[in-house]
Write a protein that holds these residues in place. Sequence first.
Motif, PDB file in Angstrom:
ATOM      1  N   THR A 209      74.850  55.488  34.456  1.00  0.00           N
ATOM      2  CA  THR A 209      76.306  55.470  34.602  1.00  0.00           C
ATOM      3  C   THR A 209      77.004  56.524  33.762  1.00  0.00           C
ATOM      4  O   THR A 209      77.976  57.143  34.206  1.00  0.00           O
ATOM      5  CB  THR A 209      76.869  54.082  34.222  1.00  0.00           C
ATOM      6  OG1 THR A 209      76.193  53.073  34.957  1.00  0.00           O
ATOM      7  CG2 THR A 209      78.369  54.003  34.480  1.00  0.00           C
ATOM      8  N   THR A 210      76.521  56.736  32.529  1.00  0.00           N
ATOM      9  CA  THR A 210      77.283  57.565  31.601  1.00  0.00           C
ATOM     10  C   THR A 210      76.395  58.173  30.536  1.00  0.00           C
ATOM     11  O   THR A 210      75.270  57.699  30.298  1.00  0.00           O
ATOM     12  CB  THR A 210      78.387  56.706  30.935  1.00  0.00           C
ATOM     13  OG1 THR A 210      79.211  57.517  30.127  1.00  0.00           O
ATOM     14  CG2 THR A 210      77.774  55.593  30.098  1.00  0.00           C
TER      15      THR A 210
ATOM     16  N   GLU B  14      82.277  56.748  35.273  1.00  0.00           N
ATOM     17  CA  GLU B  14      83.325  55.728  35.160  1.00  0.00           C
ATOM     18  C   GLU B  14      84.590  56.060  35.958  1.00  0.00           C
ATOM     19  O   GLU B  14      85.127  55.207  36.667  1.00  0.00           O
ATOM     20  CB  GLU B  14      83.702  55.520  33.685  1.00  0.00           C
ATOM     21  CG  GLU B  14      82.616  54.862  32.860  1.00  0.00           C
ATOM     22  CD  GLU B  14      81.811  55.848  32.046  1.00  0.00           C
ATOM     23  OE1 GLU B  14      81.288  55.467  30.989  1.00  0.00           O
ATOM     24  OE2 GLU B  14      81.717  57.019  32.478  1.00  0.00           O
TER      25      GLU B  14
ATOM     26  N   GLY C  43      80.100  61.288  33.044  1.00  0.00           N
ATOM     27  CA  GLY C  43      79.838  59.905  33.390  1.00  0.00           C
ATOM     28  C   GLY C  43      80.492  59.523  34.701  1.00  0.00           C
ATOM     29  O   GLY C  43      81.380  60.227  35.206  1.00  0.00           O
TER      30      GLY C  43
ATOM     31  N   ARG D 281      77.657  58.244  27.523  1.00  0.00           N
ATOM     32  CA  ARG D 281      78.135  57.555  26.332  1.00  0.00           C
ATOM     33  C   ARG D 281      77.180  56.431  25.930  1.00  0.00           C
ATOM     34  O   ARG D 281      76.315  56.046  26.702  1.00  0.00           O
ATOM     35  CB  ARG D 281      79.550  57.014  26.585  1.00  0.00           C
ATOM     36  CG  ARG D 281      80.617  58.127  26.600  1.00  0.00           C
ATOM     37  CD  ARG D 281      81.958  57.655  27.156  1.00  0.00           C
ATOM     38  NE  ARG D 281      81.997  57.779  28.604  1.00  0.00           N
ATOM     39  CZ  ARG D 281      82.312  58.906  29.238  1.00  0.00           C
ATOM     40  NH1 ARG D 281      82.602  60.005  28.563  1.00  0.00           N
ATOM     41  NH2 ARG D 281      82.325  58.946  30.560  1.00  0.00           N
TER      42      ARG D 281
ATOM     43  N   THR E 123      83.009  63.546  37.598  1.00  0.00           N
ATOM     44  CA  THR E 123      81.778  63.014  37.016  1.00  0.00           C
ATOM     45  C   THR E 123      81.168  64.003  36.034  1.00  0.00           C
ATOM     46  O   THR E 123      80.771  63.634  34.920  1.00  0.00           O
ATOM     47  CB  THR E 123      80.756  62.676  38.120  1.00  0.00           C
ATOM     48  OG1 THR E 123      81.280  61.635  38.945  1.00  0.00           O
ATOM     49  CG2 THR E 123      79.430  62.223  37.524  1.00  0.00           C
TER      50      THR E 123
ATOM     51  N   ILE F  70      78.936  51.857  28.682  1.00  0.00           N
ATOM     52  CA  ILE F  70      79.853  52.133  29.787  1.00  0.00           C
ATOM     53  C   ILE F  70      81.291  51.922  29.327  1.00  0.00           C
ATOM     54  O   ILE F  70      81.620  50.892  28.736  1.00  0.00           O
ATOM     55  CB  ILE F  70      79.539  51.217  30.988  1.00  0.00           C
ATOM     56  CG1 ILE F  70      78.113  51.470  31.494  1.00  0.00           C
ATOM     57  CG2 ILE F  70      80.546  51.437  32.113  1.00  0.00           C
ATOM     58  CD1 ILE F  70      77.645  50.484  32.546  1.00  0.00           C
TER      59      ILE F  70
ATOM     60  N   ASP G 221      83.621  64.665  32.946  1.00  0.00           N
ATOM     61  CA  ASP G 221      83.753  63.524  32.048  1.00  0.00           C
ATOM     62  C   ASP G 221      82.406  63.023  31.555  1.00  0.00           C
ATOM     63  O   ASP G 221      82.353  62.091  30.760  1.00  0.00           O
ATOM     64  CB  ASP G 221      84.502  62.386  32.751  1.00  0.00           C
ATOM     65  CG  ASP G 221      85.107  61.391  31.776  1.00  0.00           C
ATOM     66  OD1 ASP G 221      85.787  61.819  30.830  1.00  0.00           O
ATOM     67  OD2 ASP G 221      84.879  60.177  31.946  1.00  0.00           O
TER      68      ASP G 221
ATOM     69  N   TYR H 267      75.643  64.208  31.000  1.00  0.00           N
ATOM     70  CA  TYR H 267      75.359  63.105  31.923  1.00  0.00           C
ATOM     71  C   TYR H 267      74.103  63.361  32.750  1.00  0.00           C
ATOM     72  O   TYR H 267      73.197  62.507  32.813  1.00  0.00           O
ATOM     73  CB  TYR H 267      76.556  62.864  32.839  1.00  0.00           C
ATOM     74  CG  TYR H 267      76.260  61.859  33.920  1.00  0.00           C
ATOM     75  CD1 TYR H 267      75.964  60.537  33.607  1.00  0.00           C
ATOM     76  CD2 TYR H 267      76.246  62.231  35.270  1.00  0.00           C
ATOM     77  CE1 TYR H 267      75.671  59.608  34.592  1.00  0.00           C
ATOM     78  CE2 TYR H 267      75.960  61.303  36.258  1.00  0.00           C
ATOM     79  CZ  TYR H 267      75.673  59.997  35.924  1.00  0.00           C
ATOM     80  OH  TYR H 267      75.383  59.087  36.900  1.00  0.00           O
TER      81      TYR H 267
END
Length: 298
Positions: free
Chosen positions: A86-87, A219, A217, A89, A212, A92, A215, A2
């Motif tokens: 945000t992420t 979210e 991210g 990934r 954060t 989002i 993970d 991230y």
Amino acid sequence: MYIEQAKKLKSHPILFFILPAGFIFLMIVNTIMSAGIDTNEVIKNAIDTIGVNATFVMVIAPLSIALFIVLFWAKFIQGQSLTSLTTSRQKIDWKRVLFSFSIWAGITIVMILVSYWASPENFVWNFNSEKFFVFLVLALLLIPLQTSFEEYLFRGHLMQGLGLVTNNRLIPLLVTSILFGLMHIGNPEVGKVGYIIMVYYIGTGLFLGVITLMDEGLELALGFHAANNLVGALLLTADWTAFQTHSILKDVSEPSAGFEIVLPIFVIFPMLLFLFAKVYKWNNWKERLTGSLQEISE
């Protein structure tokens, strides 16, 4: 990966620190100017003059609007997409946001109900349908924006910037957690309970920073923070809190710093970390929380 999203940007690293520095400067100025002023009395006078809902909007609207400043800055000044802010990934993961929101909303409701059951004399029924539903609309519109601003500024924008310049994860985690806590030092709760409540604010910032980084991210942090402020504001208010609202219940007890701090920080948050770790299969905790940034492909 991230924090590493920042490595993809061509903009100068200093751009990560202009908004946080400006916000912190405003907080310092506000703290200095309000020294010796009873914040509770200021809020009470505002409520007497313009009403509860208008005072709520006056308090929260600047932070809600500030979210759009952060997103505009990231997009048009730094050339960063909302997704990469945000992420890590590809897109989002709104299921993560909803899961975290639901878990913490449920826990918050249970804690309030248990407190009401254990000490009903500490609460009064505050529900007024007409005023509540007007507040409900305002809360649904503004609180998620306010909590998202704090997440994107601290655990998004600032955390990525600090990671970029230090090539480290631990420093961004600690700095953003402390600054997040200090941001609340002007809250009326601090004046009422004492500086010991900063343990809760900084501890919450640390918890949000950990989820954060683990993970990869924002979210889970976005969902948790929105649930914390939204459900709390709808269900419970008091005459000594930053959000004095047309909630369902009102706490009329004398506030104290004890169980309310110990339970979340030392019991519930560790349990949530365990739950999230199981659900999302987190591993390699030391590297994710304290290691150096990894190289990523452009």
